[in-house]
Design a protein around this motif. Structure first.
Motif, PDB file in Angstrom:
ATOM      1  N   ALA A   1       0.827  -1.213   0.000  1.00  0.00           N
ATOM      2  CA  ALA A   1       0.000   0.000   0.000  1.00  0.00           C
ATOM      3  C   ALA A   1       0.861   1.264   0.000  1.00  0.00           C
ATOM      4  O   ALA A   1       0.361   2.362   0.264  1.00  0.00           O
ATOM      5  N   SER A   2       2.164   1.099  -0.291  1.00  0.00           N
ATOM      6  CA  SER A   2       3.088   2.228  -0.486  1.00  0.00           C
ATOM      7  C   SER A   2       3.333   3.083   0.752  1.00  0.00           C
ATOM      8  O   SER A   2       3.470   4.307   0.669  1.00  0.00           O
ATOM      9  N   ALA A   3       3.397   2.437   1.939  1.00  0.00           N
ATOM     10  CA  ALA A   3       3.868   3.180   3.112  1.00  0.00           C
ATOM     11  C   ALA A   3       5.307   3.609   2.821  1.00  0.00           C
ATOM     12  O   ALA A   3       6.056   2.890   2.155  1.00  0.00           O
ATOM     13  N   ARG A   4       5.701   4.772   3.328  1.00  0.00           N
ATOM     14  CA  ARG A   4       7.044   5.277   3.036  1.00  0.00           C
ATOM     15  C   ARG A   4       8.113   4.475   3.801  1.00  0.00           C
ATOM     16  O   ARG A   4       9.119   4.056   3.260  1.00  0.00           O
ATOM     17  N   ARG A   5       7.872   4.290   5.083  1.00  0.00           N
ATOM     18  CA  ARG A   5       8.758   3.454   5.909  1.00  0.00           C
ATOM     19  C   ARG A   5       7.888   2.583   6.792  1.00  0.00           C
ATOM     20  O   ARG A   5       6.852   3.042   7.299  1.00  0.00           O
ATOM     21  N   ILE A   6       8.309   1.336   6.994  1.00  0.00           N
ATOM     22  CA  ILE A   6       7.549   0.417   7.846  1.00  0.00           C
ATOM     23  C   ILE A   6       8.442   0.035   9.025  1.00  0.00           C
ATOM     24  O   ILE A   6       9.510  -0.561   8.835  1.00  0.00           O
ATOM     25  N   ILE A   7       7.987   0.391  10.215  1.00  0.00           N
ATOM     26  CA  ILE A   7       8.798   0.126  11.408  1.00  0.00           C
ATOM     27  C   ILE A   7       8.014  -0.840  12.297  1.00  0.00           C
ATOM     28  O   ILE A   7       6.906  -0.521  12.753  1.00  0.00           O
ATOM     29  N   ALA A   8       8.594  -2.012  12.541  1.00  0.00           N
ATOM     30  CA  ALA A   8       7.964  -2.974  13.457  1.00  0.00           C
ATOM     31  C   ALA A   8       8.354  -2.611  14.882  1.00  0.00           C
ATOM     32  O   ALA A   8       9.553  -2.512  15.193  1.00  0.00           O
ATOM     33  N   VAL A   9       7.357  -2.382  15.720  1.00  0.00           N
ATOM     34  CA  VAL A   9       7.611  -2.113  17.139  1.00  0.00           C
ATOM     35  C   VAL A   9       7.237  -3.388  17.893  1.00  0.00           C
ATOM     36  O   VAL A   9       6.071  -3.637  18.186  1.00  0.00           O
ATOM     37  N   ALA A  10       8.248  -4.213  18.126  1.00  0.00           N
ATOM     38  CA  ALA A  10       8.020  -5.507  18.786  1.00  0.00           C
ATOM     39  C   ALA A  10       8.864  -5.521  20.054  1.00  0.00           C
ATOM     40  O   ALA A  10       9.976  -6.057  20.075  1.00  0.00           O
ATOM     41  N   PRO A  11       8.341  -4.921  21.146  1.00  0.00           N
ATOM     42  CA  PRO A  11       9.165  -4.847  22.359  1.00  0.00           C
ATOM     43  C   PRO A  11       9.554  -6.226  22.877  1.00  0.00           C
ATOM     44  O   PRO A  11      10.622  -6.381  23.457  1.00  0.00           O
ATOM     45  N   TRP A  12       8.688  -7.206  22.653  1.00  0.00           N
ATOM     46  CA  TRP A  12       9.063  -8.603  22.974  1.00  0.00           C
ATOM     47  C   TRP A  12       9.278  -9.321  21.650  1.00  0.00           C
ATOM     48  O   TRP A  12       8.360  -9.457  20.845  1.00  0.00           O
ATOM     49  N   TYR A  13      10.508  -9.784  21.438  1.00  0.00           N
ATOM     50  CA  TYR A  13      10.875 -10.459  20.203  1.00  0.00           C
ATOM     51  C   TYR A  13      10.803 -11.961  20.464  1.00  0.00           C
ATOM     52  O   TYR A  13      11.751 -12.556  20.984  1.00  0.00           O
ATOM     53  N   GLY A  14       9.648 -12.545  20.143  1.00  0.00           N
ATOM     54  CA  GLY A  14       9.496 -13.993  20.337  1.00  0.00           C
ATOM     55  C   GLY A  14      10.523 -14.763  19.532  1.00  0.00           C
ATOM     56  O   GLY A  14      10.967 -14.291  18.495  1.00  0.00           O
ATOM     57  N   TYR A  15      10.930 -15.898  20.006  1.00  0.00           N
ATOM     58  CA  TYR A  15      11.949 -16.772  19.408  1.00  0.00           C
ATOM     59  C   TYR A  15      13.377 -16.281  19.670  1.00  0.00           C
ATOM     60  O   TYR A  15      14.332 -16.897  19.195  1.00  0.00           O
ATOM     61  N   ALA A  16      13.521 -15.157  20.417  1.00  0.00           N
ATOM     62  CA  ALA A  16      14.872 -14.622  20.640  1.00  0.00           C
ATOM     63  C   ALA A  16      15.764 -15.618  21.371  1.00  0.00           C
ATOM     64  O   ALA A  16      16.985 -15.609  21.205  1.00  0.00           O
ATOM     65  N   ARG A  17      15.159 -16.491  22.191  1.00  0.00           N
ATOM     66  CA  ARG A  17      15.986 -17.450  22.934  1.00  0.00           C
ATOM     67  C   ARG A  17      16.659 -18.450  22.013  1.00  0.00           C
ATOM     68  O   ARG A  17      17.687 -19.012  22.355  1.00  0.00           O
ATOM     69  N   GLN A  18      16.070 -18.687  20.852  1.00  0.00           N
ATOM     70  CA  GLN A  18      16.659 -19.660  19.912  1.00  0.00           C
ATOM     71  C   GLN A  18      17.624 -18.910  18.997  1.00  0.00           C
ATOM     72  O   GLN A  18      17.369 -18.724  17.815  1.00  0.00           O
ATOM     73  N   ASP A  19      18.706 -18.420  19.599  1.00  0.00           N
ATOM     74  CA  ASP A  19      19.617 -17.544  18.867  1.00  0.00           C
ATOM     75  C   ASP A  19      20.910 -18.241  18.428  1.00  0.00           C
ATOM     76  O   ASP A  19      21.818 -17.606  17.919  1.00  0.00           O
ATOM     77  N   LYS A  20      21.005 -19.535  18.684  1.00  0.00           N
ATOM     78  CA  LYS A  20      22.198 -20.283  18.262  1.00  0.00           C
ATOM     79  C   LYS A  20      21.861 -21.770  18.237  1.00  0.00           C
ATOM     80  O   LYS A  20      20.825 -22.178  18.779  1.00  0.00           O
ATOM     81  N   LYS A  21      22.744 -22.543  17.641  1.00  0.00           N
ATOM     82  CA  LYS A  21      22.578 -23.994  17.699  1.00  0.00           C
ATOM     83  C   LYS A  21      23.206 -24.481  18.993  1.00  0.00           C
ATOM     84  O   LYS A  21      24.414 -24.385  19.181  1.00  0.00           O
ATOM     85  N   SER A  22      22.356 -24.947  19.914  1.00  0.00           N
ATOM     86  CA  SER A  22      22.892 -25.478  21.175  1.00  0.00           C
ATOM     87  C   SER A  22      23.096 -26.973  21.065  1.00  0.00           C
ATOM     88  O   SER A  22      23.714 -27.592  21.921  1.00  0.00           O
ATOM     89  N   ALA A  23      22.513 -27.572  20.033  1.00  0.00           N
ATOM     90  CA  ALA A  23      22.658 -29.007  19.788  1.00  0.00           C
ATOM     91  C   ALA A  23      22.593 -29.218  18.275  1.00  0.00           C
ATOM     92  O   ALA A  23      22.011 -28.383  17.565  1.00  0.00           O
ATOM     93  N   PRO A  24      23.164 -30.306  17.790  1.00  0.00           N
ATOM     94  CA  PRO A  24      23.123 -30.543  16.338  1.00  0.00           C
ATOM     95  C   PRO A  24      21.684 -30.612  15.822  1.00  0.00           C
ATOM     96  O   PRO A  24      20.777 -31.024  16.536  1.00  0.00           O
ATOM     97  N   ARG A  25      21.496 -30.199  14.582  1.00  0.00           N
ATOM     98  CA  ARG A  25      20.222 -30.299  13.852  1.00  0.00           C
ATOM     99  C   ARG A  25      19.127 -29.370  14.363  1.00  0.00           C
ATOM    100  O   ARG A  25      17.962 -29.578  14.111  1.00  0.00           O
ATOM    101  N   GLU A  26      19.503 -28.327  15.135  1.00  0.00           N
ATOM    102  CA  GLU A  26      18.517 -27.344  15.591  1.00  0.00           C
ATOM    103  C   GLU A  26      18.458 -26.172  14.611  1.00  0.00           C
ATOM    104  O   GLU A  26      19.467 -25.849  13.969  1.00  0.00           O
ATOM    105  N   PRO A  27      17.325 -25.482  14.528  1.00  0.00           N
ATOM    106  CA  PRO A  27      17.281 -24.246  13.740  1.00  0.00           C
ATOM    107  C   PRO A  27      17.802 -23.072  14.568  1.00  0.00           C
ATOM    108  O   PRO A  27      17.916 -23.175  15.790  1.00  0.00           O
ATOM    109  N   ILE A  28      18.102 -21.969  13.909  1.00  0.00           N
ATOM    110  CA  ILE A  28      18.395 -20.723  14.631  1.00  0.00           C
ATOM    111  C   ILE A  28      17.181 -19.835  14.390  1.00  0.00           C
ATOM    112  O   ILE A  28      17.146 -19.000  13.479  1.00  0.00           O
ATOM    113  N   SER A  29      16.165 -20.044  15.191  1.00  0.00           N
ATOM    114  CA  SER A  29      14.848 -19.467  14.892  1.00  0.00           C
ATOM    115  C   SER A  29      14.819 -17.949  15.028  1.00  0.00           C
ATOM    116  O   SER A  29      14.038 -17.285  14.341  1.00  0.00           O
TER     117      SER A  29
END
Ligand code: R5P
Length: 350
Positions: A112-140
């Motif tokens: 819809a042609s907004a000039r800038r889109i800013i997400a205000v997400a004070p709680w960033y869900g999935y932030a805890r999954q920020d690395k592979k702590s075990a093989p075959r895990e995603p970095i969500s």
């Protein structure tokens, strides 16, 4: 015993406000909208900015798909979309619904042609999954960043990330705010005058945070030795530091199941603390968290409104608002002023 207080969340009447305002007499236009995970916080922020929330026309189809259609033109606007990536019991929204809803709101705004889109997400869900702590895990946490950017977000405004490094998953600007000014002020006002305080980190990861709080309050700090044998399970060790005869404030970024705080509070009592309260930016309170905390020796738990309030919130949980911090940050982003200056450069806590 420290006193307990009822849960609070401000509501703002916005019906007489315009839905957009010009910025600094330039051609820029400010508009604010909110997803169903964060409507109350979004309305509060919009009210403080002097605008009405833009209605994003959100619906859920009978098969669970979410849908959005802005109810007015957003062409050329700087659109701030307030949506923490979390569930909302009242709205019957899951964390994954909230994420998808944020994505469709960004996609619709880009189309819809907004000039800038800013997400205000004070709680960033999935932030805890920020690395592979075990093989075959995603970095969500990285996956969420990729989805937001691919969809067309120009900027993220977030708060007290589980790990500051999550910012590195974005190639576009991330404004990383902290709730510390609000939480520290509460401690100064409510507890410092009447108690022999010690700030305590619940694990090594929060040692820096505890030190910051201790410096701000001019009191000593201690550290708990904690292990996680498996996800969402806590094995608490011992206190490094002196809590005997003291009032202890455990500081954390988030409370999820409440297991960390309950075990931490018990350990502090076992080592001679006379009372224990806990303070954290994000109150997730999933599963049996309320029961776990109620049965713990904690006399009060203080969080902010980065996540919506759950049904049947007990009296010992006090919610403070971060709407002023987010509003000030949005004003700075809009007018290209320093965001770090709001916190005197102290907003990178984690
Ligand atoms: C751990 O690194 C975090 O800072 C929190 O202590 C933890 O995520 C809280 O989770 P829970 O309440 O489930 O123990």
């Amino acid at each position: 015993m420290m006193s307990t207080m009822g849960a609070t969340q401000g509501s703002v009447a916005t019906s007489t406000l315009p839905s957009s305002i010009p910025i600094d007499n330039s051609s820029k236009r400010l508009m604010v909208t909110a997803g169903r995970a964060s409507r109350t916080l979004g309305a509060s922020i919009a009210g403080k900015l002097g605008v009405n929330l833009v209605d994003p026309g959100l619906r859920t189809f009978s098969d669970g798909e979410v849908y959005c259609r802005y109810q007015e033109s957003i062409r050329g606007a700087d659109l701030f979309i307030v949506q923490s990536i979390c569930d909302n019991e009242q709205e019957r929204l899951t964390v994954n619904d909230a994420l998808m809803e944020l994505l469709v709101m960004i996609d619709a705004a880009a189309g819809a042609s907004a000039r800038r889109i800013i997400a205000v997400a004070p709680w960033y869900g999935y932030a805890r999954q920020d690395k592979k702590s075990a093989p075959r895990e995603p970095i969500s946490a990285r996956l969420v960043a990729k989805m937001l950017e691919t969809t067309g977000v120009d900027r993220l405004l977030t708060m007290d990330l589980h790990a500051g490094q999550v910012q590195g998953f974005f190639s576009r600007p991330v404004d990383h705010m902290t709730a510390m000014p609000v939480l520290a002020q509460y401690l100064v006002d409510q507890f410092k005058p009447k108690a022999d305080l010690v700030i305590m980190a619940p694990d090594a990861g929060r040692a820096k945070l505890a030190r910051r709080y201790a410096q701000k309050l001019g009191v000593p700090y201690a550290l708990l030795e904690k292990e996680r044998p498996e996800q969402q399970t806590v094995k608490m060790g011992y206190v490094i530091g002196d809590v005997k005869g003291k009032s202890v404030v455990i500081v954390d970024d988030m409370i999820d199941t409440g297991g960390t705080l309950a075990a931490g509070a018990q350990t502090a009592f076992d080592e001679g603390a006379v009372e224990v309260v806990a303070i954290a930016t994000h109150g997730v309170f999933s599963g049996a968290a309320y029961q776990t905390l109620r049965e713990s020796p904690l006399s009060q738990v203080i969080v902010t409104d980065t996540l919506p309030q759950r049904l049947n919130t007990p009296d010992f949980i006090r919610r403070l608002t971060v709407a002023d911090i987010l509003t000030t940050s949005i004003r700075s982003i809009l007018t290209d002023r320093s965001v770090a200056a709001i916190f005197a450069g102290e907003n990178q806590l984690f």
